[in-house]
Design an enzyme around this catalytic site. Structure first.
Site, PDB file in Angstrom:
ATOM      1  N   ASP A 162      34.075  53.056  76.418  1.00 18.88           N
ATOM      2  CA  ASP A 162      34.085  53.660  75.076  1.00 18.88           C
ATOM      3  C   ASP A 162      34.864  54.979  75.081  1.00 18.88           C
ATOM      4  OD1 ASP A 162      33.475  53.844  72.390  1.00 18.88           O
ATOM      5  OD2 ASP A 162      31.503  54.708  72.697  1.00 18.88           O
ATOM      6  N   ASN A 184      32.588  41.952  78.032  1.00 19.68           N
ATOM      7  CA  ASN A 184      32.235  40.862  78.952  1.00 19.68           C
ATOM      8  C   ASN A 184      32.160  41.463  80.355  1.00 19.68           C
ATOM      9  OD1 ASN A 184      32.451  38.684  77.003  1.00 19.68           O
ATOM     10  ND2 ASN A 184      34.643  39.142  77.016  1.00 19.68           N
ATOM     11  N   LYS A 186      32.114  40.783  84.046  1.00 24.06           N
ATOM     12  CA  LYS A 186      32.493  39.602  84.835  1.00 24.06           C
ATOM     13  C   LYS A 186      32.118  39.717  86.308  1.00 24.06           C
ATOM     14  CE  LYS A 186      36.257  38.364  81.731  1.00 24.06           C
ATOM     15  NZ  LYS A 186      36.040  36.916  81.573  1.00 24.06           N
ATOM     16  N   ARG A 207      42.296  52.134  57.864  1.00 24.39           N
ATOM     17  CA  ARG A 207      41.475  53.049  58.681  1.00 24.39           C
ATOM     18  C   ARG A 207      40.960  52.386  59.951  1.00 24.39           C
ATOM     19  NH1 ARG A 207      36.750  54.392  55.032  1.00 24.39           N
ATOM     20  NH2 ARG A 207      36.153  55.743  56.757  1.00 24.39           N
ATOM     21  N   LYS A 208      41.278  51.122  60.157  1.00 25.00           N
ATOM     22  CA  LYS A 208      40.725  50.396  61.322  1.00 25.00           C
ATOM     23  C   LYS A 208      41.713  50.367  62.491  1.00 25.00           C
ATOM     24  CE  LYS A 208      38.385  47.218  58.233  1.00 25.00           C
ATOM     25  NZ  LYS A 208      38.368  45.853  57.717  1.00 25.00           N
TER      26      LYS A 208
HETATM   27  C1  LIG Z   1      34.727  61.736  67.169  1.00 25.54           C
HETATM   28  C2  LIG Z   1      35.972  62.494  67.483  1.00 25.54           C
HETATM   29  C3  LIG Z   1      35.920  63.788  68.131  1.00 25.54           C
HETATM   30  C4  LIG Z   1      35.511  63.988  69.518  1.00 25.54           C
HETATM   31  C5  LIG Z   1      36.546  63.927  70.621  1.00 25.54           C
HETATM   32  C6  LIG Z   1      35.893  64.140  71.982  1.00 25.54           C
HETATM   33  C7  LIG Z   1      36.274  63.183  73.069  1.00 25.54           C
HETATM   34  C8  LIG Z   1      35.769  61.754  72.981  1.00 25.54           C
HETATM   35  C9  LIG Z   1      34.336  61.569  72.631  1.00 25.54           C
HETATM   36  C10 LIG Z   1      33.917  60.165  72.932  1.00 25.54           C
HETATM   37  C11 LIG Z   1      33.179  59.577  71.785  1.00 25.54           C
HETATM   38  C12 LIG Z   1      32.885  58.142  72.075  1.00 25.54           C
HETATM   39  C13 LIG Z   1      32.803  57.359  70.792  1.00 25.54           C
HETATM   40  C14 LIG Z   1      31.434  57.433  70.201  1.00 25.54           C
HETATM   41  O1  LIG Z   1      30.457  57.540  70.891  1.00 25.54           O
HETATM   42  S1  LIG Z   1      31.323  57.400  68.502  1.00 25.54           S
HETATM   43  C15 LIG Z   1      29.547  57.377  68.272  1.00 25.54           C
HETATM   44  C16 LIG Z   1      29.031  55.989  68.013  1.00 25.54           C
HETATM   45  N1  LIG Z   1      29.475  55.543  66.696  1.00 25.54           N
HETATM   46  C17 LIG Z   1      28.829  55.900  65.607  1.00 25.54           C
HETATM   47  O2  LIG Z   1      27.831  56.584  65.629  1.00 25.54           O
HETATM   48  C18 LIG Z   1      29.435  55.396  64.307  1.00 25.54           C
HETATM   49  C19 LIG Z   1      28.376  55.117  63.252  1.00 25.54           C
HETATM   50  N2  LIG Z   1      29.041  54.583  62.068  1.00 25.54           N
HETATM   51  C20 LIG Z   1      29.324  55.367  61.024  1.00 25.54           C
HETATM   52  O3  LIG Z   1      28.930  56.511  60.963  1.00 25.54           O
HETATM   53  C21 LIG Z   1      30.162  54.757  59.932  1.00 25.54           C
HETATM   54  O4  LIG Z   1      30.256  53.358  60.118  1.00 25.54           O
HETATM   55  C22 LIG Z   1      31.609  55.350  59.872  1.00 25.54           C
HETATM   56  C23 LIG Z   1      31.526  56.829  59.452  1.00 25.54           C
HETATM   57  C24 LIG Z   1      32.322  55.236  61.215  1.00 25.54           C
HETATM   58  C25 LIG Z   1      32.427  54.577  58.850  1.00 25.54           C
HETATM   59  O5  LIG Z   1      31.785  54.668  57.622  1.00 25.54           O
HETATM   60  P1  LIG Z   1      32.614  54.744  56.267  1.00 25.54           P
HETATM   61  O6  LIG Z   1      31.614  54.735  55.176  1.00 25.54           O
HETATM   62  O7  LIG Z   1      33.587  55.843  56.307  1.00 25.54           O
HETATM   63  O8  LIG Z   1      33.450  53.405  56.307  1.00 25.54           O
HETATM   64  P2  LIG Z   1      33.026  51.953  55.745  1.00 25.54           P
HETATM   65  O9  LIG Z   1      31.623  51.619  56.023  1.00 25.54           O
HETATM   66  O10 LIG Z   1      33.511  51.878  54.326  1.00 25.54           O
HETATM   67  O11 LIG Z   1      33.924  51.022  56.688  1.00 25.54           O
HETATM   68  C26 LIG Z   1      35.323  51.072  56.623  1.00 25.54           C
HETATM   69  C27 LIG Z   1      35.840  49.674  56.933  1.00 25.54           C
HETATM   70  O12 LIG Z   1      35.428  49.311  58.266  1.00 25.54           O
HETATM   71  C28 LIG Z   1      34.670  48.109  58.241  1.00 25.54           C
HETATM   72  N3  LIG Z   1      33.623  48.169  59.271  1.00 25.54           N
HETATM   73  C29 LIG Z   1      32.731  49.150  59.462  1.00 25.54           C
HETATM   74  N4  LIG Z   1      31.954  48.856  60.498  1.00 25.54           N
HETATM   75  C30 LIG Z   1      32.363  47.670  60.979  1.00 25.54           C
HETATM   76  C31 LIG Z   1      31.959  46.846  62.057  1.00 25.54           C
HETATM   77  N5  LIG Z   1      30.955  47.181  62.871  1.00 25.54           N
HETATM   78  N6  LIG Z   1      32.621  45.703  62.266  1.00 25.54           N
HETATM   79  C32 LIG Z   1      33.654  45.322  61.468  1.00 25.54           C
HETATM   80  N7  LIG Z   1      34.086  46.073  60.425  1.00 25.54           N
HETATM   81  C33 LIG Z   1      33.444  47.226  60.202  1.00 25.54           C
HETATM   82  C34 LIG Z   1      34.061  48.065  56.844  1.00 25.54           C
HETATM   83  O13 LIG Z   1      33.712  46.733  56.482  1.00 25.54           O
HETATM   84  C35 LIG Z   1      35.219  48.600  56.026  1.00 25.54           C
HETATM   85  O14 LIG Z   1      36.197  47.579  55.931  1.00 25.54           O
HETATM   86  P3  LIG Z   1      36.897  47.255  54.526  1.00 25.54           P
HETATM   87  O15 LIG Z   1      35.810  46.820  53.614  1.00 25.54           O
HETATM   88  O16 LIG Z   1      37.528  48.554  54.082  1.00 25.54           O
HETATM   89  O17 LIG Z   1      37.907  46.183  54.853  1.00 25.54           O
END
Ligand SMILES: CCCCCCCCCCCCCC(=O)SCCNC(=O)CCNC(=O)[C@H](O)C(C)(C)COP(=O)(O)OP(=O)(O)OC[C@H]1O[C@@H](n2cnc3c(N)ncnc32)[C@H](O)[C@@H]1OP(=O)(O)O
Length: 241
Positions: A162, A184, A186, A207-208
């Site tokens: 991730d 997966n 393996k 946005r995807k």
């Molecule tokens: C973070 C960056 C800074 C940090 C950098 C430091 C280094 C790295 C740090 C490492 C970090 C490691 C990483 C981590 O740990 S990230 C932490 C783990 N992830 C989360 O907590 C995310 C939780 N989810 C949300 O908060 C919302 O879903 C967000 C805000 C992301 C989008 O909510 P929003 O209300 O804005 O958007 P929408 O619901 O209208 O969806 C938009 C489109 O997407 C489609 N969709 C949505 N879900 C799915 C799905 N599961 N399968 C298929 N499609 C899906 C949906 O149908 C729609 O499509 P369409 O209808 O437009 O065609």
């Protein structure tokens, strides 16, 4: 322009040189020390070799730092580059005022993968190839990441996948979050071995961002895991909570 990581590689070699033989000129050593010490004052760059890195991890680090010299690959430091700017921007735009005010909690917060002492958890370094929209991560998973005895926990493998996929998506799309991760498993990964996580952007639709990954041994003979993931670019006009 001379790539920044080539300057860092040269500086690293200068600082390592006394152990290897001829001492570089004092002026060069002072400049090299300044480059790294000024970063250490702010934050330690955890993507540089430390004494817990085994020979495989050091070898891959050196090989990829060499690949940075022509600018095709870029070393991603854990601090001091775009990741710190992104974190800052994320806090300003997406962190609710209520949470932002909890300074004590925030001052204790650590990036999960960098929260272990040297060698016990995730030791890793990432390199990015802009033209290929690809990021590689070399990771040595330490003893605190154990699942089945002698092997990595599946959750720790998911974490480093991730993390690498996130960096790939962030570089391609800005501020994103993981909404889906399919893995997966393996073959089990032996503790303290070095693996390479290879992530690439498959497609971007609005946005995807669709990212695929595989996790292999460094000789590439063993495929440990493969994964696909979906990231969504955050909308600054929508609250996260
Ligand atoms: C973070 C960056 C800074 C940090 C950098 C430091 C280094 C790295 C740090 C490492 C970090 C490691 C990483 C981590 O740990 S990230 C932490 C783990 N992830 C989360 O907590 C995310 C939780 N989810 C949300 O908060 C919302 O879903 C967000 C805000 C992301 C989008 O909510 P929003 O209300 O804005 O958007 P929408 O619901 O209208 O969806 C938009 C489109 O997407 C489609 N969709 C949505 N879900 C799915 C799905 N599961 N399968 C298929 N499609 C899906 C949906 O149908 C729609 O499509 P369409 O209808 O437009 O065609």
């Amino acid at each position: 322009m001379f790539p920044a990581c080539a300057v860092r590689l040269r500086a690293l070699h200068i600082l390592r040189a006394p152990r290897g033989g001829v001492l570089p000129p004092a002026g060069e050593r002072r400049a090299a020390q300044k480059l790294f010490s000024s970063e250490k004052v702010i934050h330690k760059d955890r993507s540089l070799p430390n004494s817990s890195w085994n020979s495989d991890l050091k070898l891959m680090f050196d090989q990829f730092m060499k690949k940075c010299e022509d600018g095709s690959w870029e070393h991603l430091p854990s601090y001091g580059s775009r990741s710190s700017q992104i974190v800052q921007y994320f806090k300003e735009v997406f962190l609710e005022t209520k949470l932002r005010k909890d300074e004590q909690m925030l001052s204790q917060a650590r990036l999960f993968t960098r929260s272990y002492e040297d060698g016990l958890g995730f030791e890793y370094v990432m390199f990015h190839n802009e033209q290929e929209k690809r990021t590689v991560c070399f990771c040595q998973g330490g003893p605190y990441l154990q699942g089945p005895p002698g092997f990595l926990h599946g959750g720790s493998i998911a974490t480093i996948i991730d993390e690498t996929a996130s960096m790939t998506a962030i570089i391609a799309g800005g501020i994103v979050m993981t909404v889906n991760l399919n893995i997966n498993y393996k073959r089990p990964i032996p503790l303290c071995s070095v693996v390479v996580i290879n992530c690439q952007v498959d497609k971007i639709e609005g946005r995807k961002l669709f990212i695929s990954c595989d996790v292999r041994s460094i000789d590439e003979k063993t495929l440990y895991s493969d994964a696909t993931s979906l990231f969504i670019k955050l909308d600054p006009n929508k609250s996260l909570t």
